[in-house]
Each structure stands twice: as C-alpha cells, then as structure tokens.
Motif scaffolding. Structure first.
Motif, PDB file in Angstrom:
ATOM      1  N   THR A  74      -9.279 -23.295 -22.476  1.00 30.76           N
ATOM      2  CA  THR A  74     -10.592 -23.936 -22.462  1.00 30.76           C
ATOM      3  C   THR A  74     -10.610 -25.107 -21.488  1.00 30.76           C
ATOM      4  N   ALA A  75      -9.547 -25.903 -21.498  1.00 35.31           N
ATOM      5  CA  ALA A  75      -9.472 -27.043 -20.573  1.00 35.31           C
ATOM      6  C   ALA A  75      -9.505 -26.572 -19.122  1.00 35.31           C
ATOM      7  N   GLU A  76      -8.867 -25.432 -18.833  1.00 38.77           N
ATOM      8  CA  GLU A  76      -8.847 -24.911 -17.464  1.00 38.77           C
ATOM      9  C   GLU A  76     -10.212 -24.373 -17.036  1.00 38.77           C
ATOM     10  N   LEU A  77     -10.993 -23.876 -17.986  1.00 44.41           N
ATOM     11  CA  LEU A  77     -12.282 -23.267 -17.661  1.00 44.41           C
ATOM     12  C   LEU A  77     -13.441 -24.255 -17.676  1.00 44.41           C
ATOM     13  N   MET A  78     -13.282 -25.376 -18.361  1.00 45.54           N
ATOM     14  CA  MET A  78     -14.392 -26.316 -18.509  1.00 45.54           C
ATOM     15  C   MET A  78     -14.918 -26.889 -17.185  1.00 45.54           C
ATOM     16  N   PRO A  79     -14.099 -27.115 -16.167  1.00 47.64           N
ATOM     17  CA  PRO A  79     -14.673 -27.642 -14.913  1.00 47.64           C
ATOM     18  C   PRO A  79     -15.731 -26.734 -14.290  1.00 47.64           C
ATOM     19  N   ALA A 138      -9.735 -19.406 -13.842  1.00 45.03           N
ATOM     20  CA  ALA A 138     -10.026 -20.617 -13.067  1.00 45.03           C
ATOM     21  C   ALA A 138      -9.775 -20.371 -11.584  1.00 45.03           C
ATOM     22  N   SER A 139      -8.726 -19.591 -11.281  1.00 47.49           N
ATOM     23  CA  SER A 139      -8.424 -19.269  -9.882  1.00 47.49           C
ATOM     24  C   SER A 139      -9.497 -18.361  -9.285  1.00 47.49           C
ATOM     25  N   VAL A 140     -10.047 -17.468 -10.111  1.00 44.38           N
ATOM     26  CA  VAL A 140     -11.151 -16.622  -9.654  1.00 44.38           C
ATOM     27  C   VAL A 140     -12.348 -17.491  -9.274  1.00 44.38           C
ATOM     28  N   MET A 141     -12.611 -18.512 -10.091  1.00 42.36           N
ATOM     29  CA  MET A 141     -13.729 -19.423  -9.799  1.00 42.36           C
ATOM     30  C   MET A 141     -13.513 -20.124  -8.453  1.00 42.36           C
ATOM     31  N   LYS A 142     -12.293 -20.566  -8.226  1.00 49.07           N
ATOM     32  CA  LYS A 142     -11.980 -21.255  -6.965  1.00 49.07           C
ATOM     33  C   LYS A 142     -12.146 -20.311  -5.782  1.00 49.07           C
ATOM     34  N   LYS A 143     -11.716 -19.070  -5.983  1.00 45.71           N
ATOM     35  CA  LYS A 143     -11.782 -18.097  -4.892  1.00 45.71           C
ATOM     36  C   LYS A 143     -13.228 -17.678  -4.608  1.00 45.71           C
ATOM     37  N   LEU A 175     -18.135 -19.288 -19.048  1.00 46.55           N
ATOM     38  CA  LEU A 175     -18.604 -19.484 -20.411  1.00 46.55           C
ATOM     39  C   LEU A 175     -17.360 -19.467 -21.301  1.00 46.55           C
ATOM     40  N   PRO A 176     -16.663 -20.589 -21.423  1.00 44.54           N
ATOM     41  CA  PRO A 176     -15.462 -20.615 -22.263  1.00 44.54           C
ATOM     42  C   PRO A 176     -15.787 -20.259 -23.709  1.00 44.54           C
ATOM     43  N   ASP A 177     -15.036 -19.322 -24.257  1.00 47.20           N
ATOM     44  CA  ASP A 177     -15.177 -18.896 -25.647  1.00 47.20           C
ATOM     45  C   ASP A 177     -13.924 -19.349 -26.390  1.00 47.20           C
ATOM     46  N   PHE A 178     -14.119 -20.144 -27.450  1.00 51.29           N
ATOM     47  CA  PHE A 178     -12.991 -20.732 -28.165  1.00 51.29           C
ATOM     48  C   PHE A 178     -12.009 -19.709 -28.710  1.00 51.29           C
ATOM     49  N   GLY A 179     -12.468 -18.500 -29.006  1.00 50.63           N
ATOM     50  CA  GLY A 179     -11.594 -17.555 -29.694  1.00 50.63           C
ATOM     51  C   GLY A 179     -11.217 -16.317 -28.924  1.00 50.63           C
ATOM     52  N   ASN A 180     -11.627 -16.196 -27.667  1.00 45.18           N
ATOM     53  CA  ASN A 180     -11.387 -14.963 -26.913  1.00 45.18           C
ATOM     54  C   ASN A 180     -10.235 -15.085 -25.916  1.00 45.18           C
ATOM     55  N   PHE A 181      -9.108 -15.539 -26.379  1.00 46.94           N
ATOM     56  CA  PHE A 181      -7.972 -15.678 -25.482  1.00 46.94           C
ATOM     57  C   PHE A 181      -6.874 -14.653 -25.759  1.00 46.94           C
ATOM     58  N   ILE A 182      -7.274 -13.492 -26.264  1.00 44.96           N
ATOM     59  CA  ILE A 182      -6.325 -12.392 -26.461  1.00 44.96           C
ATOM     60  C   ILE A 182      -6.358 -11.518 -25.213  1.00 44.96           C
ATOM     61  N   ILE A 183      -5.248 -11.494 -24.494  1.00 40.32           N
ATOM     62  CA  ILE A 183      -5.163 -10.751 -23.235  1.00 40.32           C
ATOM     63  C   ILE A 183      -5.002  -9.252 -23.487  1.00 40.32           C
ATOM     64  N   ASP A 184      -4.152  -8.892 -24.466  1.00 43.62           N
ATOM     65  CA  ASP A 184      -3.884  -7.490 -24.765  1.00 43.62           C
ATOM     66  C   ASP A 184      -3.840  -7.322 -26.280  1.00 43.62           C
ATOM     67  N   MET A 217     -10.950 -29.008 -29.942  1.00 40.34           N
ATOM     68  CA  MET A 217     -11.636 -28.207 -28.930  1.00 40.34           C
ATOM     69  C   MET A 217     -12.863 -28.925 -28.377  1.00 40.34           C
ATOM     70  N   LEU A 218     -13.640 -29.532 -29.260  1.00 39.24           N
ATOM     71  CA  LEU A 218     -14.843 -30.211 -28.804  1.00 39.24           C
ATOM     72  C   LEU A 218     -14.524 -31.476 -28.022  1.00 39.24           C
ATOM     73  N   LYS A 219     -13.389 -32.070 -28.292  1.00 38.78           N
ATOM     74  CA  LYS A 219     -12.961 -33.211 -27.468  1.00 38.78           C
ATOM     75  C   LYS A 219     -12.692 -32.747 -26.040  1.00 38.78           C
ATOM     76  N   ILE A 220     -12.075 -31.572 -25.896  1.00 44.18           N
ATOM     77  CA  ILE A 220     -11.818 -31.004 -24.571  1.00 44.18           C
ATOM     78  C   ILE A 220     -13.144 -30.776 -23.843  1.00 44.18           C
ATOM     79  N   VAL A 221     -14.100 -30.210 -24.570  1.00 41.95           N
ATOM     80  CA  VAL A 221     -15.410 -29.922 -23.984  1.00 41.95           C
ATOM     81  C   VAL A 221     -16.110 -31.211 -23.574  1.00 41.95           C
ATOM     82  N   LYS A 222     -16.114 -32.182 -24.463  1.00 38.68           N
ATOM     83  CA  LYS A 222     -16.806 -33.446 -24.173  1.00 38.68           C
ATOM     84  C   LYS A 222     -16.128 -34.207 -23.044  1.00 38.68           C
TER      85      LYS A 222
END
Length: 307
Positions: free
Chosen positions: A231-236, A195-200, A209-218, A262-267
């Motif tokens: 997902t909530a941080e990326l949706m804007p 989200a900070s990258v988007m702002k910058k 493109l928020p992906d519901f299952g791709n939040f594994i960093i390492d 998840m879909l409530k967050i998206v909507k």
C-alpha cells in the motif's frame, strides 16, 4: 459469527483501559475527531445479493443511501454487461441524481488483458474499455478501475502493462477520465512491480487503486505480498483507495488488516479522496459487513456524506 447484538454489546462494554489506549493510538495519527476522508461504497460488497437477484443493480444508488447512509458509490461493470446501452447509463445517472448520490468510479473486469503480449489484443482490450470510460464520464465519475493482466517475465509484463495502460490513458485524457489499476492478483499484487509499471507508463491519467486486502499474488501457492509495504508503494500514484474487509472481532476491528496502521499510511501519503467500503467476508452477511466496515472507517476519520 459476529452478530449485531454481540458487536454492540462488546463495543459498549469496552473497559476504560482499552478505551484510553485506543484514544492514545488515534491521537498519535489523527487530531481528535478529525474527519479527513470521504466514504464510498463499492458495489462488489453486495455481489452475492446482486448476482442472486435479491437486489436490482439499477437501484444501487438508492440502496447505498437508504440501507447504509453512504452517498457516494463505486459501480462494477459485471452487473450491467448484459444489454448494456447508453439508455442504461442515462437511467443510472438519473437515479443517482434523484437520490443525491455521487458516482465515483466504475470497476471494469472481463474486458481482456491490458498487458496482453499481442499488440492487437492489447489494442482490442483498450477498445473494450472505452465504452465504460464513456459511461463513467456520463455518470460524473472520476475514474474507471482496470486490471493490469499480462504474461511473460517480470520485466516483460511490466513493459506490456505500461503500454496498454498508456494507450487507455490517452483515451482517458481525451474525455477527462482517469484509468486506475487495482492490485488484483498476479504481479499486480506485487507493490514494487505495480509501482514500477506506474513509473514506466508515466501518464497523468494513469494511477492506482490500492486495495488493503488484495495482495495475494498466487492463490494456488499462497504467495502473497506484504499489504502495508504494498500500500505504501502504491499510494504515491493513488487516485482511489479500497478498504477491503473480511472478518471482524468483537471490538469492531478487521482481524486481517490493522486499519489504524493502514489508514496512517494512506493519510501520510497526502491522500484525501474517497475510501471505498469493499466487504468480501462470509461469516457476517453482506449488509452487516458493510455496516461494520463503515463504523470502523468513521471511527478512524471517515465521513459518509450522509444527508
């Protein structure tokens, strides 16, 4: 393994109490029967079939429509990289038009790191993406999906990724194509960081493109980021959404992600665009996994644009 027979049996056999509870939950988030988003199919859902030669990537539009009743598709560049030419793009365009299938986006991988510490490498990576952006434009897509790969400190990677994305965003602006970043490992799977990258980057053609299952960093350490918070941080900044699924229970719900939540967050973020089926499970076959994901999305407000 969940078979089709078991799924149908368990669905039809739900108790009145369970059905009533589900109805109340749905009513809290969506008007009864409301269809508020369109369903697309991500080509990666069939990656084993395409890579194994069981299916022809040139037939993706036909497969999506006739196998699954989904009339909107998301391509993956990996299936076309060998001998990729304008002729291939024209043929894909013709085949999708013949089927009445809409081309939504192209997912781009293996083209370099947009956040590479080397400026020359970043510029080269931008150049590598341009042919796919051109292809997306020709196909009538709205975006290419890219990765924000980088190295260095948290803040250094943020700066580098924003630079590469802005450069590619400028090219996207020149041809009318969006550049959207998926949370796809490393710091990109940290919602706050992306989200900070988007702002910058602060570019009208650059989004997520928020992906519901791709939040594994390492994957080696298992470090991950909360998928609902991310997902909530990326949706804007979202110009697309990927409904990642792996495994289902007998009620037809994804066991790793609460799709209702998840879909409530998206909507609630005001998103009303395509939500793409991206099945990656192994317990259920690719065809069945796609069908189960489609049914789940339809139950929660999805339209499949079936003819």
């Amino acid at each position: 393994m969940n078979s089709r027979r078991h799924f149908v049996k368990s669905t039809l056999g739900l108790s009145a109490l369970a059905a009533t509870s589900q109805s109340k939950l749905l009513g809290a988030h969506h008007a009864k029967g409301e269809k508020w988003f369109d369903i697309s199919l991500a080509q990666w859902s069939l990656h084993r079939a395409f890579k194994g030669g069981d299916l022809d990537a040139m037939d993706f539009a036909k497969i999506s429509k006739h196998y699954f009743g989904v009339n909107a598709i998301e391509y993956v560049n990996q299936f076309y990289m060998d001998n990729f030419t304008p002729k291939v793009v024209r043929e894909l365009k013709k085949r999708s038009a013949d089927e009445g299938v809409r081309n939504v986006l192209i997912m781009c991988d293996r083209l370099g790191n947009l956040g590479d510490p080397s400026k020359a490498a970043r510029v080269k990576t931008v150049d590598n993406h341009e042919i796919w952006a051109d292809a997306a434009k020709e196909l009538g897509c709205h975006s290419i999906r890219v990765n924000a790969g980088s190295s260095g400190s948290y803040n250094e990677q943020m700066k580098l990724a924003a630079d590469g994305l802005s450069r590619l965003g400028d090219y996207g602006e020149s041809i009318g194509i969006n550049v959207i970043v998926e949370n796809h490992g490393g710091l990109s799977s940290n919602g706050a960081w992306l989200a900070s990258v988007m702002k910058k980057a602060n570019h009208p053609r650059v989004g997520t493109l928020p992906d519901f299952g791709n939040f594994i960093i390492d994957r080696k350490t298992g470090e991950s980021y909360d998928r609902y918070k991310g997902t909530a941080e990326l949706m804007p900044y979202a110009k697309g959404v990927s409904a990642k699924t792996h495994d289902f229970n007998d009620a037809g719900n994804e066991v790793n992600t609460d799709f209702e939540r998840m879909l409530k967050i998206v909507k609630d973020a005001g998103y009303r665009g395509y939500i793409g089926i991206e099945y990656e499970g192994r317990e259920t076959g690719e065809v069945e996994g796609i069908k189960l994901t489609k049914k789940l999305l339809q139950r929660l407000g999805g339209r499949s644009n079936e003819a």
